[in-house]
Design an enzyme around this catalytic site. Sequence first.
Site, PDB file in Angstrom:
ATOM      1  N   GLN A   1      -9.990   0.237   7.281  1.00 38.00           N
ATOM      2  CA  GLN A   1     -11.435   0.162   7.044  1.00 38.00           C
ATOM      3  C   GLN A   1     -12.100  -1.018   7.749  1.00 38.00           C
ATOM      4  O   GLN A   1     -13.203  -0.883   8.248  1.00 38.00           O
ATOM      5  CB  GLN A   1     -11.711   0.068   5.542  1.00 38.00           C
TER       6      GLN A   1
ATOM      7  N   LYS B   1     -10.468  11.883  -8.936  1.00 42.96           N
ATOM      8  CA  LYS B   1      -9.119  12.423  -8.689  1.00 42.96           C
ATOM      9  C   LYS B   1      -9.059  13.915  -9.053  1.00 42.96           C
ATOM     10  O   LYS B   1      -8.346  14.685  -8.409  1.00 42.96           O
ATOM     11  CB  LYS B   1      -8.067  11.630  -9.472  1.00 42.96           C
TER      12      LYS B   1
ATOM     13  N   TYR C   1     -10.157   4.106 -16.490  1.00 48.21           N
ATOM     14  CA  TYR C   1     -10.057   4.764 -15.174  1.00 48.21           C
ATOM     15  C   TYR C   1     -11.377   5.464 -14.855  1.00 48.21           C
ATOM     16  O   TYR C   1     -11.757   5.635 -13.704  1.00 48.21           O
ATOM     17  CB  TYR C   1      -8.862   5.720 -15.147  1.00 48.21           C
TER      18      TYR C   1
ATOM     19  N   ALA D   1      -5.464  -1.802  -4.872  1.00 51.12           N
ATOM     20  CA  ALA D   1      -6.297  -0.837  -5.612  1.00 51.12           C
ATOM     21  C   ALA D   1      -5.803  -0.711  -7.050  1.00 51.12           C
ATOM     22  O   ALA D   1      -6.597  -0.683  -7.997  1.00 51.12           O
ATOM     23  CB  ALA D   1      -6.295   0.517  -4.915  1.00 51.12           C
TER      24      ALA D   1
ATOM     25  N   THR E   1      -0.465  -2.472  -6.305  1.00 51.60           N
ATOM     26  CA  THR E   1      -1.128  -2.561  -5.000  1.00 51.60           C
ATOM     27  C   THR E   1      -2.490  -3.210  -5.261  1.00 51.60           C
ATOM     28  O   THR E   1      -2.851  -3.427  -6.423  1.00 51.60           O
ATOM     29  CB  THR E   1      -1.370  -1.152  -4.426  1.00 51.60           C
TER      30      THR E   1
ATOM     31  N   ALA F   1     -13.999   2.759  -6.195  1.00 54.31           N
ATOM     32  CA  ALA F   1     -15.110   2.914  -7.147  1.00 54.31           C
ATOM     33  C   ALA F   1     -15.670   1.518  -7.412  1.00 54.31           C
ATOM     34  O   ALA F   1     -14.891   0.559  -7.516  1.00 54.31           O
ATOM     35  CB  ALA F   1     -14.634   3.536  -8.452  1.00 54.31           C
TER      36      ALA F   1
ATOM     37  N   SER G   1       0.830  -1.216   0.000  1.00 51.63           N
ATOM     38  CA  SER G   1       0.000   0.000   0.000  1.00 51.63           C
ATOM     39  C   SER G   1       0.860   1.260   0.000  1.00 51.63           C
ATOM     40  O   SER G   1       1.881   1.329   0.703  1.00 51.63           O
ATOM     41  CB  SER G   1      -0.882   0.030   1.250  1.00 51.63           C
TER      42      SER G   1
HETATM   43  P1  NAP Z   1      -4.490  -0.059  -1.493  1.00 52.50           P
HETATM   44  O1  NAP Z   1      -3.334  -0.651  -0.802  1.00 52.50           O
HETATM   45  O2  NAP Z   1      -5.573  -0.987  -1.948  1.00 52.50           O
HETATM   46  O3  NAP Z   1      -5.084   1.123  -0.599  1.00 52.50           O
HETATM   47  C1  NAP Z   1      -6.386   1.666  -0.776  1.00 52.50           C
HETATM   48  C2  NAP Z   1      -6.963   1.791   0.604  1.00 52.50           C
HETATM   49  O4  NAP Z   1      -8.226   2.489   0.597  1.00 52.50           O
HETATM   50  C3  NAP Z   1      -7.245   0.427   1.237  1.00 52.50           C
HETATM   51  O5  NAP Z   1      -6.639   0.358   2.504  1.00 52.50           O
HETATM   52  C4  NAP Z   1      -8.770   0.413   1.342  1.00 52.50           C
HETATM   53  O6  NAP Z   1      -9.255  -0.399   2.385  1.00 52.50           O
HETATM   54  C5  NAP Z   1      -9.010   1.884   1.609  1.00 52.50           C
HETATM   55  N1  NAP Z   1     -10.418   2.245   1.548  1.00 52.50           N
HETATM   56  C6  NAP Z   1     -11.301   2.081   0.527  1.00 52.50           C
HETATM   57  N2  NAP Z   1     -12.527   2.510   0.900  1.00 52.50           N
HETATM   58  C7  NAP Z   1     -12.405   2.963   2.184  1.00 52.50           C
HETATM   59  C8  NAP Z   1     -13.308   3.513   3.130  1.00 52.50           C
HETATM   60  N3  NAP Z   1     -14.620   3.702   2.844  1.00 52.50           N
HETATM   61  N4  NAP Z   1     -12.832   3.858   4.354  1.00 52.50           N
HETATM   62  C9  NAP Z   1     -11.543   3.700   4.672  1.00 52.50           C
HETATM   63  N5  NAP Z   1     -10.645   3.165   3.834  1.00 52.50           N
HETATM   64  C10 NAP Z   1     -11.071   2.795   2.600  1.00 52.50           C
HETATM   65  O7  NAP Z   1      -4.023   0.686  -2.841  1.00 52.50           O
HETATM   66  P2  NAP Z   1      -3.070   1.954  -3.079  1.00 52.50           P
HETATM   67  O8  NAP Z   1      -2.689   1.864  -4.505  1.00 52.50           O
HETATM   68  O9  NAP Z   1      -2.019   2.028  -2.040  1.00 52.50           O
HETATM   69  O10 NAP Z   1      -4.090   3.168  -2.959  1.00 52.50           O
HETATM   70  C11 NAP Z   1      -3.841   4.287  -2.120  1.00 52.50           C
HETATM   71  C12 NAP Z   1      -4.117   5.569  -2.890  1.00 52.50           C
HETATM   72  O11 NAP Z   1      -3.154   5.710  -3.929  1.00 52.50           O
HETATM   73  C13 NAP Z   1      -5.481   5.620  -3.576  1.00 52.50           C
HETATM   74  O12 NAP Z   1      -6.014   6.929  -3.448  1.00 52.50           O
HETATM   75  C14 NAP Z   1      -5.133   5.344  -5.026  1.00 52.50           C
HETATM   76  O13 NAP Z   1      -6.086   5.863  -5.938  1.00 52.50           O
HETATM   77  C15 NAP Z   1      -3.812   6.097  -5.099  1.00 52.50           C
HETATM   78  N6  NAP Z   1      -2.983   5.784  -6.267  1.00 52.50           N
HETATM   79  C16 NAP Z   1      -2.616   4.500  -6.526  1.00 52.50           C
HETATM   80  C17 NAP Z   1      -1.850   4.225  -7.653  1.00 52.50           C
HETATM   81  C18 NAP Z   1      -1.472   2.804  -7.992  1.00 52.50           C
HETATM   82  O14 NAP Z   1      -1.112   2.533  -9.145  1.00 52.50           O
HETATM   83  N7  NAP Z   1      -1.490   1.869  -7.042  1.00 52.50           N
HETATM   84  C19 NAP Z   1      -1.438   5.273  -8.498  1.00 52.50           C
HETATM   85  C20 NAP Z   1      -1.823   6.577  -8.193  1.00 52.50           C
HETATM   86  C21 NAP Z   1      -2.600   6.823  -7.071  1.00 52.50           C
HETATM   87  P3  NAP Z   1      -9.722  -1.928   2.031  1.00 52.50           P
HETATM   88  O15 NAP Z   1      -8.485  -2.711   1.761  1.00 52.50           O
HETATM   89  O16 NAP Z   1     -10.443  -2.345   3.265  1.00 52.50           O
HETATM   90  O17 NAP Z   1     -10.617  -1.824   0.838  1.00 52.50           O
END
Ligand code: NAP
Length: 264
Positions: free
Chosen positions: A45, A167, A160, A200, A198, A100, A24
């Site tokens: 969460q 975003k 996306y 997400a 990750t 989403a 993450s």
């Molecule tokens: P991740 O490890 O899956 O983290 C996303 C987190 O959001 C998870 O811990 C998820 O919890 C939590 N979440 C979703 N709904 C929620 C809610 N209602 N209340 C509290 N927590 C909630 O993936 P990540 O890639 O690190 O994502 C973190 C951020 O980075 C996101 O904003 C994502 O859009 C952004 N980002 C990611 C990338 C990429 O390529 N990975 C690139 C640019 C930006 P659960 O596990 O319980 O669902």
Amino acid sequence: MPIMISLDLSGKVALVMGVTNERSLAWAIGHQLLQAGARCIFSYQGERLLSGLEKLTKAYPETLFEVCDVTQESDLERLFARIGSEMGGLDMIVHAIAYAPRASMEGRFLDTTLEDYQIALGVSAYSLVSVTRHAEPLLRSGSSIVTLTYYASQRVVAKYNVMGIAKAALEASVRYMAYELGSKNIRVNAISAGPMRTIAGSSIPGFRDMFAKAAATAALGRNATQEEAGKLGLFLLSDLSSGITGEVSFVDGGYNIMGMALDG
Ligand code: NAP
């Protein structure tokens, strides 16, 4: 005479939201904060995530954990009441949360339902606003807030879909909050990360393709890593970036600067 740069965050308190596992982006930043000496509270969460979080942070026994679904007002109230009573204030927030419904990222953006639109915008953009509003009474002068965004806020990235709109709203929210909190010396910034493996990230339809294409296009010829996103987070949350607020900073290997590359 070398300039000595110190990144000692001992005595500082950070809230880190959105760690699911060691991949993450929230963990990439949270780990840097812990290593720099900050005391952290991790919000998650669902209860299923707690044991993994405890394992990741076992070297830091002062760490706290609190369940918080950002769509639940009562969860936010409990989280910030606990930070107030047990930590006394707050210096840093990492907001790394997005969601989403799958269906809204599989078909056409035009076919997004109102319900899916509201869910995506609510969880992925509005939550930063509500988190910051709840945190405001606890945030000390010099505090810094960081959220995570993606380039599809500015340009079309197929599939996306509604998350690109979320975003864009998130980045605009960063600017408005940076303006409104500036007089209190509280900063708000976004990190725009390139594709990273990750949960997400990998759940975006066509992610493998996206990952490979982004690496091939990026100026560095590769994607940025979680560790690199973590270091940017550390910079934006620390006093090293004290003059920067309301910005979107990219950590994407230079993907976003590219127009067209020629072979040879
Ligand atoms: P991740 O490890 O899956 O983290 C996303 C987190 O959001 C998870 O811990 C998820 O919890 C939590 N979440 C979703 N709904 C929620 C809610 N209602 N209340 C509290 N927590 C909630 O993936 P990540 O890639 O690190 O994502 C973190 C951020 O980075 C996101 O904003 C994502 O859009 C952004 N980002 C990611 C990338 C990429 O390529 N990975 C690139 C640019 C930006 P659960 O596990 O319980 O669902």
